[in-house]
Motif scaffolding. Structure first.
Motif, mmCIF file in Angstrom:
data_model
loop_
_atom_site.group_PDB
_atom_site.id
_atom_site.type_symbol
_atom_site.label_atom_id
_atom_site.label_comp_id
_atom_site.label_asym_id
_atom_site.label_seq_id
_atom_site.Cartn_x
_atom_site.Cartn_y
_atom_site.Cartn_z
ATOM 1 N N ARG A 81 0.817 -1.215 0.000
ATOM 2 C CA ARG A 81 0.000 0.000 0.000
ATOM 3 C C ARG A 81 0.852 1.267 0.000
ATOM 4 N NH1 ARG A 81 -5.505 -0.412 2.447
ATOM 5 N NH2 ARG A 81 -6.039 -2.614 2.642
ATOM 6 N N GLY A 82 2.152 1.119 0.181
ATOM 7 C CA GLY A 82 3.052 2.265 0.147
ATOM 8 C C GLY A 82 3.515 2.753 1.502
ATOM 9 N N TYR A 83 3.108 2.086 2.582
ATOM 10 C CA TYR A 83 3.544 2.481 3.917
ATOM 11 C C TYR A 83 4.956 1.962 4.197
ATOM 12 C CZ TYR A 83 -1.341 3.702 4.749
ATOM 13 O OH TYR A 83 -2.593 4.260 4.664
ATOM 14 N N ARG A 84 5.677 2.682 5.024
ATOM 15 C CA ARG A 84 7.008 2.257 5.470
ATOM 16 C C ARG A 84 6.818 1.339 6.677
ATOM 17 N NH1 ARG A 84 9.203 7.915 6.941
ATOM 18 N NH2 ARG A 84 7.092 7.872 7.819
ATOM 19 N N VAL A 85 7.255 0.095 6.533
ATOM 20 C CA VAL A 85 6.936 -0.927 7.523
ATOM 21 C C VAL A 85 8.213 -1.589 8.046
ATOM 22 C CG1 VAL A 85 5.599 -3.013 7.992
ATOM 23 C CG2 VAL A 85 4.791 -1.385 6.257
ATOM 24 N N LEU A 86 8.252 -1.770 9.356
ATOM 25 C CA LEU A 86 9.321 -2.542 9.992
ATOM 26 C C LEU A 86 8.692 -3.761 10.650
ATOM 27 C CD1 LEU A 86 12.254 -2.929 10.925
ATOM 28 C CD2 LEU A 86 11.680 -1.585 12.969
ATOM 29 N N MET A 87 9.109 -4.942 10.229
ATOM 30 C CA MET A 87 8.655 -6.193 10.843
ATOM 31 C C MET A 87 9.724 -6.651 11.822
ATOM 32 S SD MET A 87 6.247 -8.795 10.152
ATOM 33 C CE MET A 87 5.963 -10.169 11.246
ATOM 34 N N ILE A 88 9.330 -6.894 13.073
ATOM 35 C CA ILE A 88 10.270 -7.355 14.086
ATOM 36 C C ILE A 88 9.866 -8.760 14.517
ATOM 37 C CG2 ILE A 88 11.280 -6.951 16.361
ATOM 38 C CD1 ILE A 88 10.836 -4.017 16.029
ATOM 39 N N ASP A 89 10.774 -9.708 14.306
ATOM 40 C CA ASP A 89 10.547 -11.101 14.693
ATOM 41 C C ASP A 89 11.035 -11.285 16.134
ATOM 42 O OD1 ASP A 89 10.191 -13.806 14.848
ATOM 43 O OD2 ASP A 89 11.271 -14.283 12.996
ATOM 44 N N VAL A 173 5.125 -0.422 12.684
ATOM 45 C CA VAL A 173 6.022 -1.442 13.199
ATOM 46 C C VAL A 173 5.144 -2.634 13.564
ATOM 47 C CG1 VAL A 173 7.678 -2.091 14.990
ATOM 48 C CG2 VAL A 173 7.673 0.250 14.075
ATOM 49 N N VAL A 174 5.409 -3.777 12.960
ATOM 50 C CA VAL A 174 4.620 -4.991 13.187
ATOM 51 C C VAL A 174 5.478 -5.978 13.970
ATOM 52 C CG1 VAL A 174 3.345 -6.884 12.121
ATOM 53 C CG2 VAL A 174 3.298 -4.607 11.074
ATOM 54 N N LEU A 175 4.996 -6.385 15.136
ATOM 55 C CA LEU A 175 5.730 -7.289 16.016
ATOM 56 C C LEU A 175 5.091 -8.673 15.966
ATOM 57 C CD1 LEU A 175 5.888 -4.954 19.164
ATOM 58 C CD2 LEU A 175 7.579 -5.109 17.340
ATOM 59 N N ASP A 176 5.897 -9.689 15.690
ATOM 60 C CA ASP A 176 5.415 -11.064 15.719
ATOM 61 C C ASP A 176 6.007 -11.751 16.944
ATOM 62 O OD1 ASP A 176 4.036 -13.365 14.290
ATOM 63 O OD2 ASP A 176 6.045 -14.185 14.580
ATOM 64 N N ALA A 177 5.146 -12.086 17.908
ATOM 65 C CA ALA A 177 5.601 -12.585 19.207
ATOM 66 C C ALA A 177 5.434 -14.087 19.327
ATOM 67 C CB ALA A 177 4.824 -11.890 20.331
ATOM 68 N N PRO A 178 6.276 -14.747 20.128
ATOM 69 C CA PRO A 178 6.116 -16.185 20.373
ATOM 70 C C PRO A 178 4.906 -16.453 21.257
ATOM 71 C CG PRO A 178 7.863 -15.304 21.757
ATOM 72 C CD PRO A 178 7.447 -14.194 20.828
ATOM 73 N N PRO A 179 4.364 -17.676 21.214
ATOM 74 C CA PRO A 179 3.178 -18.010 22.010
ATOM 75 C C PRO A 179 3.534 -18.356 23.456
ATOM 76 C CG PRO A 179 3.809 -19.882 20.695
ATOM 77 C CD PRO A 179 4.762 -18.780 20.318
ATOM 78 N N SER A 180 4.007 -17.372 24.175
ATOM 79 C CA SER A 180 4.396 -17.593 25.572
ATOM 80 C C SER A 180 4.363 -16.266 26.294
ATOM 81 C CB SER A 180 5.801 -18.200 25.658
ATOM 82 O OG SER A 180 6.756 -17.301 25.094
ATOM 83 N N PHE A 181 4.418 -16.339 27.626
ATOM 84 C CA PHE A 181 4.501 -15.098 28.390
ATOM 85 C C PHE A 181 5.854 -15.029 29.082
ATOM 86 C CE2 PHE A 181 4.070 -12.403 32.131
ATOM 87 C CZ PHE A 181 3.722 -11.232 31.488
ATOM 88 N N GLY A 182 6.564 -13.949 28.801
ATOM 89 C CA GLY A 182 7.867 -13.735 29.404
ATOM 90 C C GLY A 182 8.218 -12.274 29.306
ATOM 91 N N LEU A 183 9.435 -11.944 29.657
ATOM 92 C CA LEU A 183 9.837 -10.542 29.684
ATOM 93 C C LEU A 183 9.896 -9.924 28.280
ATOM 94 C CD1 LEU A 183 12.550 -10.589 32.483
ATOM 95 C CD2 LEU A 183 10.322 -9.457 32.539
ATOM 96 N N LEU A 184 10.245 -10.721 27.267
ATOM 97 C CA LEU A 184 10.285 -10.169 25.912
ATOM 98 C C LEU A 184 8.881 -9.809 25.440
ATOM 99 C CD1 LEU A 184 11.849 -9.365 23.432
ATOM 100 C CD2 LEU A 184 11.688 -11.736 22.623
ATOM 101 N N ASN A 185 7.918 -10.687 25.686
ATOM 102 C CA ASN A 185 6.547 -10.359 25.310
ATOM 103 C C ASN A 185 5.981 -9.226 26.155
ATOM 104 O OD1 ASN A 185 6.287 -12.041 23.150
ATOM 105 N ND2 ASN A 185 5.171 -13.651 24.227
#
Length: 316
Positions: A81-89, A173-185
């Motif tokens: 769509r023309g947006y500037r996007v950052l994907m963070i794994d 900024v799109v964040l893809d998180a692991p299926p767990s709960f911890g300090l990173l999430n």
């Protein structure tokens, strides 16, 4: 994503013009590639609709909800769509990295270097095959990040602070998180403005939702952080299954304020696209999976615009 090709018809759909206009603007009739998109956007004078910068987190504590296929395709479509996007794994398995055509093991730096060693985000960001879409990759070196965060001061805010260093550089900024709960999430939740929760249409999804909403309530009470928007999206939906229809009805009853009207239907093309290291829009933009994510994205962006307009009117 190096193998992604566009037809004139698909580009015409993206830009809302005719195929002849596409061919005339680029001076060719076939062989269109992602690098042609920004050229076309400039020549056709079709800038993306202005949108206030967002940090959007895809998270569910329950695994197997198809979160990564959704988030990577969602980010790719924003870039189209023309947006500037950052994907963070954020996941040490690096699935989002693979979905965007990269091998996590080939990178010596990941988000771990940003969060723990305070490297600037720009130093670990890599380009993808789609203009305007950049990636912070992940690999197994991130598996100890929660332990490394434990003794650090301000450990809940490391990601939010890092994102301040790229403020103004990205629209999403799109964040893809692991299926767990911890300090990173927890870092991801504290950095996000919007939370997208993919769920399956089964009653096991309620456990993950309940825990997630309890966590969000704790953030509001203990850390004074309130998400601006929460969206629940039903993924891999098959309406021929009675249990799926019943579960969807229950979700509409108990989570009506958050549940999107759009659902993503069961689609084998997601797995095929992931195996090719390509989001669904690059693999098969005519598939029902691509059609459904397009609808989900339109609904999310529409709801955000409406909420922003309502807040602006209330403050006037």
């Amino acid at each position: 994503m190096e193998n992604v090709r566009y037809t004139a018809k698909r580009l015409a759909e993206i830009f809302g013009v005719t195929s002849k206009q596409i061919e005339g603007a680029l001076g060719k009739r076939d062989g269109f590639v992602p690098d042609d998109l920004p050229v076309l956007r400039a020549k056709l004078r079709r800038p993306p609709e202005p949108f206030a910068p967002r940090v959007q987190l895809f998270l569910n504590f329950k695994g197997g909800t198809g979160k990564t296929s959704l988030s990577s395709s969602y980010a790719y479509r924003l870039a189209e769509r023309g947006y500037r996007v950052l994907m963070i794994d954020l996941d040490s398995q690096g699935h989002a990295t693979k979905c965007l055509g990269k091998e996590g093991g080939s990178f010596t730096q990941t988000l771990q270097d940003v969060i723990i060693r305070r490297r600037p985000l720009d130093e670990v960001t890599v380009p993808t095959g789609m203009p305007n879409l950049s990636l912070v990759p992940a690999n197994l070196s991130m598996s100890t990040i929660d332990l490394a965060l434990m003794p650090l001061a301000g450990r809940e805010f490391r990601l939010r602070n890092a994102l301040q260093g790229v403020q103004g550089k990205y629209d999403f900024v799109v964040l893809d998180a692991p299926p767990s709960f911890g300090l990173l999430n927890l870092n991801a939740l504290m950095a996000a403005s919007d939370l997208v929760i993919p769920v399956l249409a089964d009653f096991l999804s309620y456990d993950g939702l309940r825990l997630l909403f309890e966590t969000i309530q704790g953030l509001e009470q203990d850390l004074s952080h309130q998400l601006e928007n929460i969206f629940i999206v039903v993924n891999a939906y098959n309406q021929t299954f009675k249990i799926a229809r019943e579960a969807l009805g229950a979700l509409r009853e108990h989570y009506a304020d958050y549940l999107l009207d759009s659902v993503v239907r069961q689609c084998t093309k997601f797995a095929q696209a992931s195996s090719e290291g390509c989001p669904i829009f690059g693999y098969d933009p005519d598939s029902k999976g691509a059609t459904d994510i397009e609808a989900v994205q339109n609904e999310i962006l529409g709801r955000i615009r409406a909420a922003c307009a309502e807040a602006g009117a209330a403050g006037a």
